[in-house]
Design an enzyme around this catalytic site. Sequence first.
Site, PDB file in Angstrom:
ATOM      1  N   GLN A 102      -4.851  -1.444   9.565  1.00 34.00           N
ATOM      2  CA  GLN A 102      -4.490  -2.700   8.707  1.00 34.00           C
ATOM      3  C   GLN A 102      -5.340  -3.820   9.835  1.00 34.00           C
ATOM      4  OE1 GLN A 102      -3.780  -3.387   5.657  1.00 34.00           O
ATOM      5  NE2 GLN A 102      -4.033  -5.553   6.002  1.00 34.00           N
ATOM      6  N   ASP A 127     -11.026   2.852   3.888  1.00 29.55           N
ATOM      7  CA  ASP A 127     -11.480   1.563   3.706  1.00 29.55           C
ATOM      8  C   ASP A 127     -13.187   1.244   3.694  1.00 29.55           C
ATOM      9  OD1 ASP A 127      -9.352  -0.371   4.025  1.00 29.55           O
ATOM     10  OD2 ASP A 127      -9.071   0.093   6.189  1.00 29.55           O
ATOM     11  N   LYS A 154       0.798  -1.258  -0.043  1.00 28.33           N
ATOM     12  CA  LYS A 154      -0.167   0.012  -0.091  1.00 28.33           C
ATOM     13  C   LYS A 154       0.851   1.248  -0.185  1.00 28.33           C
ATOM     14  CE  LYS A 154      -3.729  -2.452   2.215  1.00 28.33           C
ATOM     15  NZ  LYS A 154      -4.457  -2.854   3.364  1.00 28.33           N
TER      16      LYS A 154
END
Length: 321
Positions: free
Chosen positions: A107, A130, A63
Amino acid sequence: MSALHEPAARSTARVIDGKATASRVLEWVTARASELERAGTRPGIAVVIVGDDPASKVYVASKARAAEACGFHSVTHRLPDQTAQADLLALVMRLNGDPAIHGILVQLPLPGHLDAAAVIGAVSPAKDVDGFHALNAGRLWSGGLSDAFVPCTPAGAMLLVEQVHGRDLSGLEAVVVGRSNIVGKPMAALLLAANATVAVAHSRTRDLRDVCRRADILVAAVGRPGLIGGDWIKPGATVIDIGINRVPAPELGEGRSRLVGDVDYPATLGVAGAVTPVPGGVGPMTIAMLMANTLSSAARTAGMPSSPFVAGADAQRNEGW
Ligand code: GUN
């Protein structure tokens, strides 16, 4: 041999190239990011990882690399496994207030002592790239697609569906196998928003194979290698395999492993109309859509309203696919 006794010609499904699609989305994002920076706003993303989960470390590094390649300001916060909930929440709050950061990603999974739902709920919905915050999930389900951040994996999978069927799925039956908040449920919402008739199947579904066989669009998101066999697939169906499972591969050498999806890929090739491979299908789309979401968030703060989901879709359409 008479024609009657010849083996039936086995069709080969179209293989949907997620890697190529993801690179085109990333190219589009990079070009828009550079325009935005010239106008005074450099998109910024913060990724937070807690602990040492090896798979999470690989994802987070990818990422960060993608964000840098897009020209974004990118920060990674690596916190020790024993981080206290209060310290993690304090970091999220600080990032919520940081004007250089437009997207925050914590995460998952988090170590067991941490309350993931509370952390997700603490991320500002305006920076929730997200798409996990309840406000964004609610917007997605209530038809507010142009305002919602959509979770990256289903958003990317939807762009691949669009390549085969276009944007309007009227009259098509879609079955999503898996009901997670991150993939299964938002995927169902996206398919429904595109006018598909949607069923969500899961581990407690009766006659799962028969339910799958009804699908014109079959989406597998369960994390069970090869669960979906060739005889679970309606001939000509589009199969989107979201599973990423590492399995032992002694044929490659001792101790080696390889990635496979939830679908029996070789069997599917002979039945489906189109299929995403693993790796190289939905996987690369996740990071591309994360970048598209972050770009949209930055554009919004710069007063250039931009729908995160539409941004990804535009990337696809502007390229004339
Ligand atoms: N873990 C696995 N996939 C994801 C994702 O898309 N976002 C976050 N935050 N964690 C993940």
